[in-house]
Enzyme design. Structure first.
Site, short mmCIF file in Angstrom:
data_model
loop_
_atom_site.label_atom_id
_atom_site.label_comp_id
_atom_site.label_asym_id
_atom_site.label_seq_id
_atom_site.Cartn_x
_atom_site.Cartn_y
_atom_site.Cartn_z
N HIS A 1 0.82 -1.21 0.00
CA HIS A 1 0.00 0.00 0.00
C HIS A 1 0.86 1.27 0.00
O HIS A 1 0.30 2.38 0.07
CB HIS A 1 -0.91 0.03 1.23
CG HIS A 1 -0.17 0.31 2.50
ND1 HIS A 1 0.81 -0.51 2.98
CD2 HIS A 1 -0.26 1.35 3.36
CE1 HIS A 1 1.29 0.00 4.09
NE2 HIS A 1 0.66 1.13 4.35
N HIS B 1 1.89 7.01 -0.17
CA HIS B 1 1.13 6.17 0.76
C HIS B 1 -0.34 6.16 0.35
O HIS B 1 -0.99 7.20 0.32
CB HIS B 1 1.28 6.74 2.18
CG HIS B 1 0.74 5.85 3.26
ND1 HIS B 1 -0.61 5.71 3.49
CD2 HIS B 1 1.38 5.08 4.17
CE1 HIS B 1 -0.78 4.87 4.51
NE2 HIS B 1 0.40 4.48 4.94
#
Length: 642
Positions: free
Chosen positions: A546, A561
């Site tokens: 992620h 992010h």
């Protein structure tokens, strides 16, 4: 970027390779010792037979430890291989060929040398066995190391690994289904259901043939991706493994717990055919148990994600151990009742794939734990611990099984009727009592010392991704990924994803919005594709997929992010198209994610971008206002250093 897609034929080829690899391993680790103890020595002198069996058992035991010591050198040899066919495939084919030939020879008496000249036979046996073991290790290590070499696409890797896991499970279990039917079919004398040397020889020929053909299929049917990323960077040695174990306490404790556990279950598994043959008196019934195992093994693997999610891995581990304990107790009292024996064996067998996956996931998580604690990442060394423990358990099991067979009288010419009460007692103590104690000790270690849960791992990854840029080292000696220093001059920074631009201060995460991780911005995504915002190097690749850490060619360090709290999704819904250390071009696709899965999980899907060394820049100019609609072609930042 080159396509990372694999064809179905490539996946099937690799899956068949896994099938053949585990067919060979199951035969070597479980059924070869049965042949040695019950058919290889038939001199007519029981004492001489027992002596030779004990010597052979000791030879196998010692040679397996020798092979363990050689394993790191085998890994390094493979890492340094350069050929037109790739790094791994030559060893898969060579190891498969030599190992298969050696296996067939070992399932013979070498022209009667075991009787006419036992000393020469023992010398030849030792040489052929260690040759087979070494070349099998070349094949095994080369084969399972191939997945990263086949594609950089995480989704493709998962598909390949899933196909391989199915093939591996089928291979390991189907050997048990066919072993006695094949042995008895080719035997001229059934010998109370154990067959004869002719039957065991043709069983070995068929197994060796399947293993060899599968290695050829891998060689022909798969293609390794050629990349500088696959150049050897990390050497494996026992000294390095011990260093990692002693400094990464969670890895050390899970290794100790698993080492005890796998030793116990391997011993039980290796003695099951003996139980069916010499206690139950029905070796053919072993096929029923093994056939059921084929289906239950696949079901266990398929159910793991749901069970782990519902119970959490730690609870699942204890439930599995409880089920296996019930299986052992039932096994002890089952006697000659086939239904009870089958039920007991299944209760013991069904949880094993689940425990294996719990341990594998925990060891994988200990990579990030060690990275946070020690300041460097030791991925390949950490992941090499589990195979070493399995091989150690196999070595111990082979030694114990051979000596148990001699002590219990389960050797050449023996039948269920000839086993005495004391022989049965000795056998049951070794098959059930010793493994039970060892497994319980391992479980206690897991309970008291292994604290690395999914939640704790998520916290560790979250901490790593928010601090890696601040603790960044330009040239890290532990991984040899060379990255540039922040250069004098100007550069641009493109939007990594399409969506609505927002100010970093508006991001709903205090750590990011405070600016403590560097200047930056957020984007509320309208697309699920993340692109490289500049030319640079992938410096950090998180296992949860992620987030990604990049360093531009001019030395700008950035963290991209995806979402807030999405570390808890553990990679579900995320696909990566890069490898750590890879050089990427601006606009290269890095990650795809399913935005709906983030929202359905209750998380914010904002993509957050920070320049973690922004304080070292002379200027950082935002070229777009908050609320602007942007895509990968839009320049978001102008950066400069005087």
């Amino acid at each position: 970027m080159k396509s990372n897609k694999q064809s179905m034929s490539s996946r099937m080829s690799y899956a068949f390779g896994a099938f053949g690899n585990d067919v060979f391993f199951a035969t070597l680790s479980t059924y070869f010792i049965m042949f040695v103890t019950t058919h290889l020595f038939n001199s007519g002198n029981a004492a001489q037979n027992d002596k030779m069996i004990s010597i052979i058992t000791l030879v196998i035991f010692l040679l397996r430890f020798v092979e363990l010591a050689i394993d790191p050198f085998i890994g390094n040899a493979i890492d340094n291989t350069i050929s037109r066919w790739g790094k791994f495939k030559p060893w898969v084919v060579i190891g498969g060929t030599v190992g298969s030939i050696a296996l067939v020879i070992l399932f013979t008496n070498m022209g009667g040398l075991n009787k006419s000249n036992p000393f020469v036979y023992l010398v030849l046996f030792a040489l052929i066995y260690i040759t087979m073991d070494i070349f099998y290790s070349f094949k095994d290590i080369g084969f399972w190391s191939m997945i990263p070499a086949l594609t950089f696409d995480s989704r493709e890797r998962e598909k390949t690994a899933t196909f391989a896991r199915i093939g591996s499970t089928l291979g390991a279990n189907l050997v048990g289904v066919v072993v006695m039917p094949l042995v008895l079919f080719f035997s001229l004398n059934h010998n109370g259901g154990t067959g004869d040397t002719r039957g065991w020889f043709w069983f070995a020929v068929i197994i060796a043939g399947v293993a060899w053909i599968s290695s050829i299929v891998v060689g022909i049917g798969t293609k390794e991706v050629d990349s500088d990323l696959r150049k050897n960077k990390e050497k494996t040695s026992f000294k390095n493994v011990i260093h990692i174990l002693t400094h990464n306490d969670q890895l050390m404790w899970i290794a100790l717990a698993y080492g005890l556990y796998t030793t116990g279950i391997t011993l039980v598994n290796s003695l099951e055919l003996y139980y069916f043959t010499f206690i139950l008196g029905n070796a053919s019934a072993f096929t029923i148990f093994a056939s059921i195992n084929v289906f239950t093994g696949l079901i266990s693997v398929a159910l793991f994600p749901k069970l782990a999610d519902k119970l959490n891995r730690r609870s699942l581990f204890f439930w599995c151990i409880l089920t296996m304990t019930v299986g052992i107790i039932l096994f002890v009292i089952a006697g000659t009742s086939l239904p009870l024996v089958i039920l007991a064996a299944q209760l013991f067998a069904i949880p094993q794939p689940l425990v294996f996956l719990v341990v594998l996931m925990t060891i994988s998580d200990s990579v990030e734990y060690g990275q946070l604690k020690l300041g460097h990442r030791d991925e390949s060394l950490t992941l090499s611990v589990r195979p070493l423990l399995d091989k150690l358990a196999g070595a111990i099991s082979n030694g114990v099984v051979g000596l148990t067979a001699v002590a219990a009288g389960m050797t050449t010419g023996a039948t269920a009727a000839s086993i005495t009460g004391s022989g049965q007692l000795i056998f049951k103590v070794i098959m059930f009592g010793v493994p039970f104690i060892v497994i319980i000790i391992g479980t206690f270690v897991f309970y008291k010392k292994v604290t690395l849960t999914e939640k704790k791992h998520a916290e560790i990854v979250d901490q790593l991704e928010k601090t890696w840029g601040k603790e960044f080292v330009v040239s890290s000696s532990d991984d040899e990924i060379i990255v540039p220093e922040l250069a004098i001059g100007q550069s641009t920074f493109n939007a990594p994803i399409a969506g609505t631009l927002i100010a970093l201060s508006d991001v709903k995460d205090k750590t990011f919005s405070s600016g403590s991780l560097g200047d930056g911005f957020g984007i509320i995504p309208t697309d699920g594709r993340v692109y490289a915002p500049f030319d640079g190097i992938v410096r950090v690749a998180f296992s949860t997929r992620h987030a990604v850490g990049l360093v531009s060619d001019s030395g700008v360090i950035t963290l991209i992010h995806i979402g807030i709290g999405t570390v808890a999704m553990r990679g579900t819904g995320f696909v990566t198209y890069f490898e750590r250390g890879q050089h990427v071009k601006k606009g290269d696709l890095l990650i795809e994610f399913w935005d709906k899965s983030i929202k359905d999980a209750g998380f914010d899907d904002t993509v957050i971008v920070t320049i973690t060394n922004s304080a070292a820049l002379s200027s950082l100019e935002h070229t777009k206002k908050s609320g602007s609609i942007v895509d990968k072609n839009d320049i978001i930042l102008h950066l400069s250093k005087n």
